[in-house]
Design a protein around this motif. Structure first.
Motif, PDB file in Angstrom:
ATOM      1  N   ALA A   1       0.836  -1.202   0.000  1.00  0.00           N
ATOM      2  CA  ALA A   1       0.000   0.000   0.000  1.00  0.00           C
ATOM      3  C   ALA A   1       0.874   1.257   0.000  1.00  0.00           C
ATOM      4  CB  ALA A   1      -0.930  -0.001   1.212  1.00  0.00           C
ATOM      5  N   CYS A   2       1.954   1.227   0.806  1.00  0.00           N
ATOM      6  CA  CYS A   2       2.847   2.387   0.873  1.00  0.00           C
ATOM      7  C   CYS A   2       3.589   2.587  -0.446  1.00  0.00           C
ATOM      8  CB  CYS A   2       3.842   2.225   2.019  1.00  0.00           C
ATOM      9  SG  CYS A   2       3.076   2.372   3.650  1.00  0.00           S
ATOM     10  N   ALA A   3       4.073   1.505  -1.017  1.00  0.00           N
ATOM     11  CA  ALA A   3       4.803   1.608  -2.280  1.00  0.00           C
ATOM     12  C   ALA A   3       3.916   2.164  -3.389  1.00  0.00           C
ATOM     13  CB  ALA A   3       5.354   0.240  -2.680  1.00  0.00           C
ATOM     14  N   ASP A   4       2.666   1.704  -3.449  1.00  0.00           N
ATOM     15  CA  ASP A   4       1.728   2.199  -4.461  1.00  0.00           C
ATOM     16  C   ASP A   4       1.487   3.697  -4.291  1.00  0.00           C
ATOM     17  OD1 ASP A   4       1.568  -0.368  -5.303  1.00  0.00           O
ATOM     18  OD2 ASP A   4      -0.482  -0.753  -4.609  1.00  0.00           O
ATOM     19  N   ALA A   5       1.302   4.110  -3.044  1.00  0.00           N
ATOM     20  CA  ALA A   5       1.007   5.518  -2.785  1.00  0.00           C
ATOM     21  C   ALA A   5       2.182   6.399  -3.191  1.00  0.00           C
ATOM     22  CB  ALA A   5       0.671   5.725  -1.309  1.00  0.00           C
ATOM     23  N   VAL A   6       3.398   5.954  -2.879  1.00  0.00           N
ATOM     24  CA  VAL A   6       4.583   6.722  -3.245  1.00  0.00           C
ATOM     25  C   VAL A   6       4.686   6.843  -4.762  1.00  0.00           C
ATOM     26  CG1 VAL A   6       7.102   6.662  -3.300  1.00  0.00           C
ATOM     27  CG2 VAL A   6       5.891   6.211  -1.157  1.00  0.00           C
TER      28      VAL A   6
ATOM     29  N   THR B   1       8.923  15.712  -1.324  1.00  0.00           N
ATOM     30  CA  THR B   1       8.019  16.105  -0.246  1.00  0.00           C
ATOM     31  C   THR B   1       6.645  15.473  -0.424  1.00  0.00           C
ATOM     32  OG1 THR B   1       9.158  18.210   0.095  1.00  0.00           O
ATOM     33  CG2 THR B   1       6.889  18.060   0.875  1.00  0.00           C
ATOM     34  N   ALA B   2       6.129  15.542  -1.635  1.00  0.00           N
ATOM     35  CA  ALA B   2       4.821  14.936  -1.922  1.00  0.00           C
ATOM     36  C   ALA B   2       4.865  13.430  -1.709  1.00  0.00           C
ATOM     37  CB  ALA B   2       4.398  15.257  -3.350  1.00  0.00           C
ATOM     38  N   ARG B   3       5.989  12.815  -2.062  1.00  0.00           N
ATOM     39  CA  ARG B   3       6.122  11.368  -1.891  1.00  0.00           C
ATOM     40  C   ARG B   3       6.110  10.987  -0.418  1.00  0.00           C
ATOM     41  NH1 ARG B   3       8.060   8.787  -6.719  1.00  0.00           N
ATOM     42  NH2 ARG B   3       9.430   7.257  -5.730  1.00  0.00           N
ATOM     43  N   LEU B   4       6.824  11.760   0.377  1.00  0.00           N
ATOM     44  CA  LEU B   4       6.847  11.453   1.811  1.00  0.00           C
ATOM     45  C   LEU B   4       5.473  11.652   2.442  1.00  0.00           C
ATOM     46  CD1 LEU B   4       9.593  12.139   4.374  1.00  0.00           C
ATOM     47  CD2 LEU B   4       7.250  12.781   4.930  1.00  0.00           C
ATOM     48  N   GLN B   5       4.799  12.725   2.066  1.00  0.00           N
ATOM     49  CA  GLN B   5       3.450  12.947   2.599  1.00  0.00           C
ATOM     50  C   GLN B   5       2.512  11.814   2.204  1.00  0.00           C
ATOM     51  OE1 GLN B   5       3.047  16.826   0.886  1.00  0.00           O
ATOM     52  NE2 GLN B   5       3.322  17.897   2.861  1.00  0.00           N
ATOM     53  N   ALA B   6       2.583  11.398   0.950  1.00  0.00           N
ATOM     54  CA  ALA B   6       1.716  10.317   0.470  1.00  0.00           C
ATOM     55  C   ALA B   6       2.003   9.015   1.221  1.00  0.00           C
ATOM     56  CB  ALA B   6       1.917  10.113  -1.028  1.00  0.00           C
ATOM     57  N   LEU B   7       3.273   8.775   1.468  1.00  0.00           N
ATOM     58  CA  LEU B   7       3.672   7.576   2.210  1.00  0.00           C
ATOM     59  C   LEU B   7       3.082   7.574   3.612  1.00  0.00           C
ATOM     60  CD1 LEU B   7       5.467   5.081   2.702  1.00  0.00           C
ATOM     61  CD2 LEU B   7       7.357   6.621   3.164  1.00  0.00           C
TER      62      LEU B   7
END
Lengths: 196, 196
Positions: free
Chosen positions: B70-75, B83-89
DNA sequence: ACCTGAACACCGTTCAAGT
DNA sequence: ACCTGAACACCGTTCAAGT
């Protein structure tokens, strides 16, 4: 004639349960094992606690009180500087949590809802964190900041004691790194909100 | 004549155990309850898992894999901005952890050591966090930063699902606040180490 | 007022026997 | 090769009876 005198006490029982918990996990805290350790038969425990969940809950409440006291003492001893106080708090939390890992873990998981520590004892335990962060970010963001700091300290130590840090590296260093990252971030946020 | 054909499977049993766990807690995951749910008698489960601890461990491993996915997909979906990637994670972690609280809690507490997820599956699950933070603080501090971020996300959600946030306030707001504090702090630390 | 032995329903696990 | 019923030791809890 004379009614049977108490052969044990609430605090004896809590102590025995805590010891069994720490060196055998929750499964080791059986009513039979606790009774044997305090020198009575299992049914007698029900004169002191409604059931096993209530006993586990009392162990959790005791752990919350001890943890809060340890943190409050550390903050007190750290002097007036807010940064030093926050660092001392975080270190004291970890020291206590690592020394009594299973009792501390009990605070955040696996307790029957009815047996959870009272809001009062939880508020008491949370006081030092709230005070320290309020002096850094101001009262408006104190609650959020306290939650973030507690989440970090609890999360880190619970992963540490669960053995989740298995890729090597310096765990002490990671904790210090986290504290300094949070401090830098909180001071930035505090400055931001003070400015606005 | 023909040997008895399998009436259930490892993944069926894991699924049944996970469901029982989520809506009744660990105590509800009895071999009897799991067996009834998959339609066999309790002893048959021992043809698929060595004992109850092994079954619980398999549930935990499955939860680790799902959480990592789930985390990998969100990233992936968040685009290129670190920054957006970390927030999404962080958001994806919380969403998953809150949706499956007890299975997630299993990852960090209360598992028999022998039944813990394998280092390989844990490394797989940790990959996205390591990649994202490395792009912010650089490789030297990536491990510490990943631990700090994971500690915050895990600690926050475990407190949230345990009902530890009982003083009112906006819990969503506190989580966003935490992410922005960590981001600000990490960017500062990254700049610091890049400078030195 | 607290303690005890006996009893109940339940659990994890083993094992010989079935197909 | 997997499933089953019977059995074992154990657990939490209740209760009538002891002092």
């Amino acid at each position: 004639m004379s009614p049977a005198r108490a052969r044990t006490s609430r605090s004896d029982i809590i102590g025995a349960a805590r010891d069994l918990l720490e060196d055998g996990g929750l499964d080791a805290v059986s009513m039979a094992a606790v009774a044997k350790r305090v020198g009575v038969r299992p049914p007698s425990l029900y004169k002191h606690f409604a059931d096993r969940d209530a006993l586990i809950g009392a162990v959790a409440t005791q752990a919350a009180v001890d943890l809060g006291d340890a943190c409050a003492d550390a903050v007190e001893a750290a002097g007036p500087d807010p940064t030093a106080r926050l660092q001392a708090l975080a270190v004291a939390y970890r020291t206590r949590a690592v020394a009594h890992p299973r009792a501390t873990a009990l605070l955040f998981a696996g307790i029957a809802p009815a047996a959870m520590p009272t809001p009062e004892s939880q508020a008491e335990a949370a006081r030092p964190v709230l005070d320290v962060v309020a002096s850094i970010v101001g009262p408006a963001q104190a609650l959020s900041a306290a939650r973030v700091l507690t989440a970090f300290a609890h999360g880190f130590t619970s992963m540490e004691t669960a053995g989740a840090f298995r890729f090597g590296g310096d765990v002490d260093e990671a904790y210090r790194f986290g504290i300094s990252v949070l401090l830098a971030g909180l001071e930035g946020e505090g400055a931001t909100s003070a400015r606005s």
